[in-house]
Design a protein around this motif. Structure first.
Motif, short mmCIF file in Angstrom:
data_model
loop_
_atom_site.label_atom_id
_atom_site.label_comp_id
_atom_site.label_asym_id
_atom_site.label_seq_id
_atom_site.Cartn_x
_atom_site.Cartn_y
_atom_site.Cartn_z
N ALA A 48 -61.66 -10.02 48.27
CA ALA A 48 -60.72 -10.60 49.24
C ALA A 48 -61.09 -10.14 50.64
CB ALA A 48 -59.28 -10.18 48.91
N ASN A 49 -60.81 -11.00 51.60
CA ASN A 49 -60.99 -10.67 53.01
C ASN A 49 -59.87 -11.37 53.77
OD1 ASN A 49 -62.07 -9.48 55.23
ND2 ASN A 49 -63.77 -10.91 55.48
N ALA A 50 -59.46 -10.80 54.87
CA ALA A 50 -58.35 -11.38 55.62
C ALA A 50 -58.69 -11.40 57.10
CB ALA A 50 -57.07 -10.59 55.38
N ARG A 51 -58.10 -12.35 57.81
CA ARG A 51 -58.30 -12.47 59.24
C ARG A 51 -57.09 -13.16 59.84
NH1 ARG A 51 -63.10 -16.96 58.38
NH2 ARG A 51 -61.76 -18.71 57.83
N PRO A 52 -56.76 -12.87 61.10
CA PRO A 52 -55.64 -13.57 61.76
C PRO A 52 -55.99 -15.04 61.94
CG PRO A 52 -56.26 -11.56 62.94
CD PRO A 52 -57.33 -11.81 61.94
N SER A 53 -55.01 -15.89 61.80
CA SER A 53 -55.24 -17.32 61.98
C SER A 53 -55.45 -17.63 63.46
CB SER A 53 -54.05 -18.11 61.44
OG SER A 53 -54.18 -19.47 61.75
N LYS A 54 -56.40 -18.52 63.74
CA LYS A 54 -56.65 -18.92 65.12
C LYS A 54 -55.59 -19.91 65.63
CE LYS A 54 -61.68 -18.36 64.74
NZ LYS A 54 -63.01 -19.03 64.84
N LEU A 55 -54.89 -20.54 64.72
CA LEU A 55 -53.90 -21.55 65.09
C LEU A 55 -52.49 -20.99 65.19
CD1 LEU A 55 -55.16 -24.48 62.81
CD2 LEU A 55 -55.73 -24.04 65.21
N SER A 59 -49.66 -15.99 61.41
CA SER A 59 -50.21 -16.37 60.12
C SER A 59 -51.47 -15.57 59.83
CB SER A 59 -50.51 -17.87 60.08
OG SER A 59 -51.07 -18.24 58.84
N VAL A 60 -51.66 -15.25 58.56
CA VAL A 60 -52.84 -14.52 58.10
C VAL A 60 -53.61 -15.41 57.12
CG1 VAL A 60 -53.68 -12.53 56.79
CG2 VAL A 60 -51.80 -12.27 58.39
N GLU A 61 -54.91 -15.54 57.33
CA GLU A 61 -55.76 -16.27 56.41
C GLU A 61 -56.39 -15.29 55.43
OE1 GLU A 61 -57.10 -19.95 59.39
OE2 GLU A 61 -58.54 -18.37 58.84
N LEU A 62 -56.06 -15.44 54.17
CA LEU A 62 -56.57 -14.56 53.14
C LEU A 62 -57.62 -15.31 52.32
CD1 LEU A 62 -56.30 -11.76 51.78
CD2 LEU A 62 -54.64 -12.79 50.23
N ILE A 63 -58.85 -14.82 52.36
CA ILE A 63 -59.97 -15.47 51.67
C ILE A 63 -60.20 -14.73 50.35
CG2 ILE A 63 -62.42 -16.07 51.83
CD1 ILE A 63 -61.87 -15.61 54.99
N VAL A 64 -60.20 -15.47 49.25
CA VAL A 64 -60.31 -14.84 47.94
C VAL A 64 -61.41 -15.48 47.11
CG1 VAL A 64 -57.89 -14.13 47.89
CG2 VAL A 64 -58.54 -16.35 46.94
N LEU A 65 -61.97 -14.68 46.21
CA LEU A 65 -62.96 -15.14 45.25
C LEU A 65 -62.65 -14.50 43.89
CD1 LEU A 65 -66.20 -14.82 47.42
CD2 LEU A 65 -65.32 -16.95 46.45
N ALA A 66 -63.03 -15.19 42.83
CA ALA A 66 -62.81 -14.69 41.47
C ALA A 66 -64.14 -14.64 40.74
CB ALA A 66 -61.81 -15.58 40.74
N LYS A 67 -64.10 -14.28 39.47
CA LYS A 67 -65.28 -14.26 38.61
C LYS A 67 -65.07 -15.20 37.45
CE LYS A 67 -67.99 -9.97 38.81
NZ LYS A 67 -68.34 -8.76 38.04
#
Length: 279
Positions: A106-113, A117-125
């Motif tokens: 997972a990685n997170a970053r503040p939303s530009k818009l 809001s927080v944009e949380l980027i996730v990946l699974a296996k």
């Protein structure tokens, strides 16, 4: 109507399954609760029972390495039961109880818009141990779980991360007293361990000088040269890679292959995508 389903859990990442992979019933108990029905019809209905999973199963996860446990402990302590900073959201996502599913990275970053809001980027296996996007159910469970910790005015956007599959080619010059084939095999083993996906994070770059150092430390290697990284996407050489194309050359500066902040590097077929030549 009450339908009781008993199923077995546990077993790590090997228990994950792709869409429509679970299609057989090994054992079932069928009881309609009535004795006045035609037995032949009951047997026919019982024999027609079938199962199928339209969405992939992504709840299994292997044991977390000690280094990652230490990182999660410190991050959870700093969060103090709420999610405010982007680091808090990452820590909470990675520590979601296994009964809701398993987030691999997972990685997170503040939303530009939206500043709130927080944009949380996730990946699974997936069942093969490769990185993939999370299923709809997994992301819905994560959103509900994080809702318990977010500030009232915060919004959470859960986004799919990207997978950048890479191939690594290298050449080494061996010492005369060593067997070239054995030295080359040891070099490939070292790089396979270096690119083991459990050691990589979203946005982590490939530092080519580290690869040179690893190769030169292998017994029998006099020098290493011609280390090249290539992107593999779509269908290539009878193998299916991720659909994410990436220009390695344009994103390499001073010996560092930079990664997108929403993506992770992966050697999907390490036995064939890490290649070397020994001279």
């Amino acid at each position: 109507t009450t339908l009781t389903v008993r199923y077995r859990v546990g077993g790590g990442a090997n228990t994950n399954a792709g869409s429509n992979e679970i299609s057989s019933v090994s054992e079932s108990s069928f009881d309609l609760g009535r004795l006045d029905l035609n037995s032949a019809a009951v047997d026919e209905v019982a024999g027609s029972f079938s199962v199928l999973n339209p969405e992939p199963v992504q709840g299994g996860r292997d044991e977390i390495p000690l280094s990652e446990i230490k990182h999660l402990i410190s991050a959870n302590f700093a969060a103090q039961g709420r999610a405010v900073t982007v680091e808090d959201f990452i820590a909470r996502a990675m520590s979601m109880p296994a009964k809701f599913g398993s987030i691999f990275r997972a990685n997170a970053r503040p939303s530009k818009l939206n500043k709130s809001s927080v944009e949380l980027i996730v990946l699974a296996k997936n069942s093969a141990g490769n990185v993939t996007t999370g299923s709809t159910n997994l992301k819905e469970n994560l959103k509900k779980y994080l809702g318990r910790f977010r500030m009232l005015t915060d919004a959470i956007d859960i986004l799919d991360g990207e997978v950048i599959n890479v191939e690594v080619n290298f050449s080494v010059l061996t010492k005369q007293e060593f067997n070239k084939t054995e030295v080359l095999s040891n070099c490939i083993i070292v790089l396979k361990d270096y690119f083991k996906i459990d050691k990589w994070q979203i946005g982590q770059p490939i530092i080519i000088s580290q690869i040179f150092c690893l190769l030169t430390e292998v017994a029998g290697v006099l020098s290493a040269y011609d280390v090249n990284i290539f992107n593999r996407s779509g269908n290539f050489d009878n193998r299916v890679y991720s659909s994410t194309p990436y220009n390695i050359q344009e994103n390499t500066l001073n010996g560092i292959v930079f990664c997108k902040t929403n993506a992770i590097f992966e050697t999907k077929f390490p036995n064939r995508d890490i290649k070397g030549v020994a001279k």
